[in-house]
Design an enzyme around this catalytic site. Structure first.
Site, short mmCIF file in Angstrom:
data_model
loop_
_atom_site.label_atom_id
_atom_site.label_comp_id
_atom_site.label_asym_id
_atom_site.label_seq_id
_atom_site.Cartn_x
_atom_site.Cartn_y
_atom_site.Cartn_z
CB SER A 104 -0.95 0.06 1.21
OG SER A 104 -1.78 -1.05 1.23
CE LYS A 150 15.77 5.53 13.85
NZ LYS A 150 17.18 5.83 14.15
CD GLN A 169 20.90 1.09 5.69
OE1 GLN A 169 21.75 0.22 5.92
NE2 GLN A 169 20.77 2.15 6.45
CB CYS A 223 -24.17 -1.90 -12.75
SG CYS A 223 -24.04 -3.48 -13.62
CG LEU A 224 -27.35 -4.19 -7.57
CD1 LEU A 224 -27.96 -5.48 -8.08
CD2 LEU A 224 -26.61 -4.47 -6.26
NE ARG A 271 -22.46 -14.11 -13.35
CZ ARG A 271 -21.40 -14.58 -14.03
NH1 ARG A 271 -21.53 -14.97 -15.27
NH2 ARG A 271 -20.22 -14.65 -13.44
CG HIS A 311 -19.78 -0.49 -14.41
ND1 HIS A 311 -19.81 -0.49 -13.04
CD2 HIS A 311 -20.35 -1.66 -14.79
CE1 HIS A 311 -20.35 -1.61 -12.60
NE2 HIS A 311 -20.70 -2.34 -13.66
CD GLU A 325 -18.45 2.84 -12.48
OE1 GLU A 325 -19.34 3.33 -13.21
OE2 GLU A 325 -18.58 1.73 -11.92
N1 GLN Z 1 -25.40 -8.13 -10.00
C1 GLN Z 1 -25.89 -7.44 -11.14
C2 GLN Z 1 -25.72 -8.24 -12.42
O1 GLN Z 1 -24.92 -9.13 -12.48
C3 GLN Z 1 -25.24 -6.09 -11.27
C4 GLN Z 1 -23.77 -6.13 -11.51
C5 GLN Z 1 -23.05 -4.85 -11.23
O2 GLN Z 1 -23.57 -3.98 -10.54
N2 GLN Z 1 -21.83 -4.71 -11.74
O3 GLN Z 1 -26.37 -7.98 -13.40
#
Ligand code: GLN
Length: 538
Positions: A17, A191, A196, A384-385, A465, A510, A512
């Site tokens: 990290s 330190k 080292q 998405c979800l 999915r 997505h 983002e």
């Molecule tokens: N679980 C949902 C699907 O598979 C949404 C997936 C997600 O948010 N990336 O369709």
């Protein structure tokens, strides 16, 4: 610019990290700003084929590339800094390396030989490292080696680096060792001993660090730099201070100030010039000098871990800078949301984003959140979800289908408004089998989506999915939940909107993943604007 690609390796010492990804991305930015064509790859020493099957608690978010690779979140930093897409070739795991070697063995391609870590696994690592370099698209390839020097699992990678340094010859490679210089408050001192030791550990594997990048909470004195240089066999100018920064977007300038780019280019015998960071610096200036502030609720179930929603948080930074707004993201755990506390938890927000996710945990809270923002006309972005939850909420509370659900959560729901995609029905393996990567979407005119994108055809990245069930489309449309973006080949609904609300948008994809410093994502920009407008109106 150069004939043969040059290779930079970034290893980590002392602790995990330390931010190898940010250092790699910052160096890449400085080299890119001097005209070099550059890419970064990440080698992860774990056995999973890719991070797609990993829980976000393990390594944070899974980042999805244009070509549908499920990858380490550091690739997100590479894209956000460089504005150049990455691909499957940019992320390799030990699992993937072993899988190709074992497949080759099963095909009989080793001609009766004993298959061993050296040379077979290391050869495969070397081949993977050079795929991007051999494409002819890059002058410089930066390879970040995951893990910490001394870990058993990263040994074959370090060995591959050692061999490549020999194969490629002097001035074609450069090893940067990122290390920690801790401050002992009792002694009042920084330190050098851990550094080292980690340099020594690297040397035991035959690799000499050329440059030390030293993470520190306090500035390194000249004396300390001299000491590190002497003990670790590096030039003094190759001891680079990497002091804690208030934002990761300061790191390129900090590295420039320390001369990291010059030392690297010198080692590689490449010309150095003044990097052109005009656009970058304009972004940093806007990011640091906002004219107003909004608070967005991020509703998810991994909110206690920053890395789980990395790309979403960064997309807000890009969009906020563009609009000169400070976006305060308030994490809200969906598991603890209920109708009784929803007004208390969401009432003060200027916008609400319901996050992507998998599985049942916390989904009822997400649905309650959507109901609250829909009824109170608070700007909403469902990803998405999050989009699927908006569809379920609408079905339950507006269409009055009280048991409506996604078959992901309830296989026997009488109203599967979110259904398993046809193409997923015979899928058994979990890894790499979702609908992944970039897919087309046609936008409807007169929609927020088309206003936002200013075009009719878009491509966005996916990872799911389940899908909006088109059997319910007429009912949704007639009662006011519009599908404003659809995949032209399959009719899969990609975007939903409620035109009756001021700004209510759900996307199956997505956005983002595609937001970068130079190209803030238009959907995030529009969401930030809508939330600012809402705040002013409140
Ligand atoms: N679980 C949902 C699907 O598979 C949404 C997936 C997600 O948010 N990336 O369709």
């Amino acid at each position: 610019m150069t004939t043969n690609p040059k290779y930079i390796f970034v290893t980590g010492g002392v602790s995990s990290s330390l931010g190898k990804g940010i250092i790699a991305a910052s160096l890449a930015k400085l080299l890119q700003s001097q005209g070099y064509r550059i890419t970064i790859q990440k080698l992860d020493p774990y056995i999973n084929i890719d991070p797609g099957t990993l829980n976000p608690y393990e390594h944070g978010e899974c980042y999805v590339t244009e070509d549908g690779a499920e990858t380490d979140l550091d690739l997100g930093h590479y894209e956000r800094f460089l504005n150049v897409p990455t691909s499957q070739a940019n992320n390799v795991t030990t699992g993937r390396i072993y899988q190709s070697v074992i497949d080759k063995e099963r095909r009989g391609e080793f001609l009766g030989k004993t298959v061993q870590v050296i040379p077979h696994i290391t050869d495969e690592i070397k081949r993977r490292i050079q795929i991007l370099g051999n494409s002819g698209d890059y002058d410089i390839v930066i390879t970040e080696i995951g893990g910490t020097v001394g870990d058993i699992e990263s040994l074959p990678y370090i060995e591959a680096v050692r061999q490549l340094e020999w194969d490629l010859g002097e001035h074609n490679t450069c090893v940067i060792h990122l290390t920690l210089v801790p401050y002992l408050s009792a002694a009042g001192e920084l330190k050098t001993k851990p550094t080292q030791h980690s340099v020594k550990t690297l040397m035991e594997s035959g690799v000499q660090a050329d440059i030390l990048v030293c993470r520190t909470e306090h500035p390194l004195s000249e004396g300390l730099k001299t000491k590190l240089a002497r003990f670790c066999n590096v030039k003094k100018e190759a001891v680079i201070e990497s002091i804690d920064a208030s934002t990761i977007y300061d790191v390129p300038n900090l590295m420039l100030h320390e001369g990291l780019d010059k030392v690297v280019l010198n080692q590689l015998q490449l010309e150095s010039s003044e990097p052109d960071l005009t656009r970058w610096n304009a972004f940093v200036k806007r990011h640091k000098n906002p004219k107003s502030e909004i608070t967005i609720g991020l509703i998810g179930k991994y909110v206690e871990l920053q890395d789980s929603y990395k790309s979403i948080l960064e997309a807000f930074i890009h969009a906020g800078a563009k609009k000169e707004v400070k976006v305060v993201v308030e994490p809200i755990h969906s598991e603890y949301l209920s109708e009784s506390n929803i007004a208390f938890k969401l009432g003060h927000l200027d916008g609400v984003l319901v996050a992507p996710g998998f599985g049942e945990r916390g989904i009822e809270g997400k649905i309650d959140a959507v109901k609250y923002v829909r009824e109170n006309n608070i700007p909403f972005l469902g990803i998405c979800l999050g989009m699927q939850m908006a569809v379920i909420e609408y079905a339950r509370n507006v269409l009055n289908l009280k048991a409506a659900n996604s078959v992901e959560m309830d296989e026997h729901t009488p109203d599967p408004v979110i259904n398993l995609m046809e193409s997923q029905k015979n899928v058994i393996n979990k890894g790499g089998t979702m609908r992944l990567g970039s897919w087309d979407c046609t936008l409807q005119s007169d929609s927020i989506a088309q206003q936002v994108y200013q075009t009719e055809q878009i491509k966005e990245r996916h990872r799911h999915r389940f899908e909006y069930n088109n059997d319910y489309k007429t009912r949704f449309e007639n009662s006011g939940l519009k599908s404003t973006g659809v995949n032209p080949e399959t009719g899969l609904v990609e975007i939903i909107e409620i035109p009756e609300n001021d700004w209510f948008v759900g996307v199956q994809y997505h956005p983002e993943y595609k937001s970068t410093v130079s190209n803030p994502h238009p959907l995030f920009v529009a969401f930030v604007s809508a939330s600012l407008k809402y705040k002013k109106k409140k």
